[in-house]
Every structure is written in structure tokens, then in C-alpha cells.
Design a protein around this motif. Structure first.
Motif, PDB file in Angstrom:
ATOM      1  N   GLY A  46      48.856  46.690  39.478  1.00 13.21           N
ATOM      2  CA  GLY A  46      48.503  45.444  40.142  1.00 13.21           C
ATOM      3  C   GLY A  46      47.903  45.657  41.519  1.00 13.21           C
ATOM      4  N   VAL A  47      47.583  44.538  42.163  1.00 14.69           N
ATOM      5  CA  VAL A  47      46.926  44.574  43.472  1.00 14.69           C
ATOM      6  C   VAL A  47      47.587  43.550  44.391  1.00 14.69           C
ATOM      7  N   ALA A  48      47.890  43.960  45.616  1.00 13.83           N
ATOM      8  CA  ALA A  48      48.400  43.049  46.645  1.00 13.83           C
ATOM      9  C   ALA A  48      47.270  42.774  47.630  1.00 13.83           C
ATOM     10  N   ILE A  49      47.018  41.483  47.917  1.00 12.53           N
ATOM     11  CA  ILE A  49      45.947  41.100  48.837  1.00 12.53           C
ATOM     12  C   ILE A  49      46.549  40.648  50.160  1.00 12.53           C
TER      13      ILE A  49
ATOM     14  N   MET B 206      41.009  31.742  44.897  1.00 11.35           N
ATOM     15  CA  MET B 206      39.931  31.406  43.969  1.00 11.35           C
ATOM     16  C   MET B 206      39.484  32.652  43.195  1.00 11.35           C
ATOM     17  N   ALA B 207      39.373  33.761  43.907  1.00  9.23           N
ATOM     18  CA  ALA B 207      38.977  35.020  43.253  1.00  9.23           C
ATOM     19  C   ALA B 207      39.987  35.414  42.181  1.00  9.23           C
ATOM     20  N   VAL B 208      41.274  35.255  42.495  1.00 13.59           N
ATOM     21  CA  VAL B 208      42.320  35.603  41.526  1.00 13.59           C
ATOM     22  C   VAL B 208      42.171  34.746  40.267  1.00 13.59           C
ATOM     23  N   GLU B 209      41.871  33.452  40.481  1.00 14.35           N
ATOM     24  CA  GLU B 209      41.716  32.557  39.323  1.00 14.35           C
ATOM     25  C   GLU B 209      40.523  32.931  38.460  1.00 14.35           C
ATOM     26  N   MET B 210      39.528  33.590  39.065  1.00 14.63           N
ATOM     27  CA  MET B 210      38.339  33.966  38.303  1.00 14.63           C
ATOM     28  C   MET B 210      38.500  35.285  37.548  1.00 14.63           C
ATOM     29  N   LEU B 211      39.611  35.963  37.774  1.00 13.88           N
ATOM     30  CA  LEU B 211      39.840  37.241  37.087  1.00 13.88           C
ATOM     31  C   LEU B 211      40.114  37.000  35.604  1.00 13.88           C
TER      32      LEU B 211
ATOM     33  N   GLU C 252      42.141  36.879  32.265  1.00 14.08           N
ATOM     34  CA  GLU C 252      43.519  36.391  32.191  1.00 14.08           C
ATOM     35  C   GLU C 252      44.563  37.502  32.247  1.00 14.08           C
ATOM     36  N   ASP C 253      44.258  38.643  31.620  1.00 14.84           N
ATOM     37  CA  ASP C 253      45.257  39.715  31.582  1.00 14.84           C
ATOM     38  C   ASP C 253      45.452  40.373  32.947  1.00 14.84           C
TER      39      ASP C 253
ATOM     40  N   ALA D 105      47.809  37.778  36.507  1.00 15.19           N
ATOM     41  CA  ALA D 105      49.229  37.793  36.889  1.00 15.19           C
ATOM     42  C   ALA D 105      49.594  39.046  37.676  1.00 15.19           C
ATOM     43  N   ARG D 106      48.673  40.015  37.690  1.00  6.31           N
ATOM     44  CA  ARG D 106      48.988  41.270  38.392  1.00  6.31           C
ATOM     45  C   ARG D 106      48.327  41.348  39.765  1.00  6.31           C
ATOM     46  N   VAL D 107      47.864  40.210  40.284  1.00  8.01           N
ATOM     47  CA  VAL D 107      47.279  40.175  41.628  1.00  8.01           C
ATOM     48  C   VAL D 107      48.015  39.112  42.439  1.00  8.01           C
ATOM     49  N   LEU D 108      48.561  39.495  43.580  1.00 12.51           N
ATOM     50  CA  LEU D 108      49.323  38.572  44.411  1.00 12.51           C
ATOM     51  C   LEU D 108      48.767  38.549  45.831  1.00 12.51           C
TER      52      LEU D 108
END
Lengths: 104, 133
Positions: free
Chosen positions: B68-71, B84-89, B91-92, B95-98
């Protein structure tokens, strides 16, 4: 995850303690704190630090908590280590402090 | 900037200022080392102060890790554009970007320190957020 393992380890192993004087010029500031935390995380044992021998003790695997200790140069850093690899962990932590965190 | 230990959580730094984002990334590299996938982005598409979704998506891609990735973000738009960027990723990956609620510079160093020890994404975020605790 780490904490649960460390707590279990601490319950079954008697803690080892030792201390070392901070020789590096900046004391336990940001960069040394990061190094100390990274080293501590390599061991299963519960590792804690304190500025006085009877505490309060700080979790050495938490970078934020270690930075909050703000130990200056010349301060004595006490270690309390409990777990299956406690001897190796304690030796490594003391070596890091004696080395001045690679800065001195 | 690519990963040497892809198992560790990646760190993305998002600031309105590219200089701040790059500087924070320099601090992470110097203080924590190379064990953590790291990327930064800053500035709007015209090169002014701001953030842009495309830049953030690119940074997430650069710092991507199976763990995953932490921002870490600075103000307002950095946070909303990151969300917004996270929502554009895909789907799989979503959930691994926070996005962490932590100061951008300190949070990045702490998150990377936590990640370099092999901690999972939730622990990386929690540790960065201890600054406001």
C-alpha cells in the motif's frame, strides 16, 4: 502487531537493563531517533528507553515517542529489553549509542 | 525514484509547493534511507503553487507497493485532490492507499521510518498521526 508480540515476549522473559551515555553532538534528535527506532524494530524483544533508571519508559520502536524524549548530548540513556533475542538487541542498541549513531 | 524493497509501504508527499515536496522527500531519503518506495508531487499544471490530480496519480504509481501507499499532504486542496486521486485508482488498489492526517514533513519522515521496519499500512498511518495525538 509488533506490540502484541513484544508484550508476549516481555511476559515470559526477564528484562535486561543497561545504559550508555549519548556521545553524539546533537543527542537523541531526529536523525538518531530514526536510527534507534529502525534498529529496535529488527528485534522481537520489547525494547524501551528512559533518561533515568526507574523510568518513565518509552517504546523504542515508536519514532514519535523516541523523538519526544529529547535526550541531549551527555545524557545517560537507559535500556530495558525483554524477549527471546534480548541479549542481541541490547548489545546492538548499546553499540549504536556508543558509536554516536554513526555521526560522532 | 523507485523501490528497492517493494514489500514496504510506499510514501507519497503532496504539497502546494514542489520545493517543499521535494525537500521533504530529501529529508526522508537522508534520514530513513532507501528501503521505502517514495515519490513527491507539488504545484499546479501551470507550474504555480497548487496540486493536481494527475501529478498525485503519477506519484502513487511511482511509490506503489503491494503493501500500500501512505499519502502525506499539506493544506486543503492537497487533501481533496489526493482523495480524488485515490477514488480514480483501480478498485483493487483503492483500499490500499490512505491519506494521513499528519504534518507533511514530520509525518513523511515518521511514516517512512515506520514503513522501513516493515510495518503494515495501518501502523504507518497511525504512527504519522501520533504527531497530532
Amino acid at each position: 502487531m509488533h506490540d502484541a508480540n513484544a508484550n508476549r515476549a516481555a511476559q515470559t522473559f526477564a528484562p535486561l537493563t543497561a545504559s550508555a551515555v549519548l556521545v553524539n553532538p546533537v543527542g537523541l534528535h531526529a536523525r538518531p531517533s530514526v536510527k534507534l527506532t529502525q534498529l529496535a524494530k529488527r528485534f522481537t524483544a520489547k525494547i524501551e528507553i528512559a533518561l533515568v533508571a526507574d523510568g518513565p519508559w518509552t517504546d523504542a520502536k515508536s519514532p514519535v515517542k523516541v523523538m519526544r524524549v529529547k535526550a541531549p548530548q551527555g545524557a545517560t540513556l537507559h535500556f530495558r529489553v525483554a524477549g527471546p533475542d534480548s541479549e542481541a538487541a541490547l548489545a546492538a542498541m548499546l553499540a549504536l549509542v556508543h558509536d554516536g549513531f554513526g555521526e560522532a | 525514484m523507485s523501490s528497492l524493497r517493494p514489500g514496504n509501504v510506499g510514501i507519497v508527499i503532496v504539497s502546494h509547493s514542489p520545493k517543499i515536496a521535494e525537500g521533504a522527500a530529501d529529508m526522508v531519503r537522508q534520514m530513513v534511507g532507501d528501503a521505502v518506495p517514495l515519490a513527491w508531487t507539488g504545484g499546479d499544471v501551470d507550474g504555480g503553487l497548487g496540486t493536481n490530480v494527475a501529478g498525485i496519480l503519477e506519484a502513487i504509481e511511482t511509490a506503489w507497493s503491494p503493501a500500500g501507499v501512505a499519502i502525506l499532504v499539506d493544506l486543503g486542496g492537497a487533501e481533496t485532490n489526493s482523495e480524488m486521486a485515490v477514488e480514480m485508482l483501480p478498485e483493487d488498489r483503492r483500499a490500499r492507499v490512505l491519506v494521513c492526517n499528519a504534518p507533511v514533513v514530520e509525518g513523511a519522515v515518521i511514516a517512512a521510518t515506520e514503513s522501513s521496519g516493515g510495518s503494515p499500512l495501518a501502523a504507518v498511518k497511525r504512527s504519522a498521526e501520533e504527531f497530532y495525538a
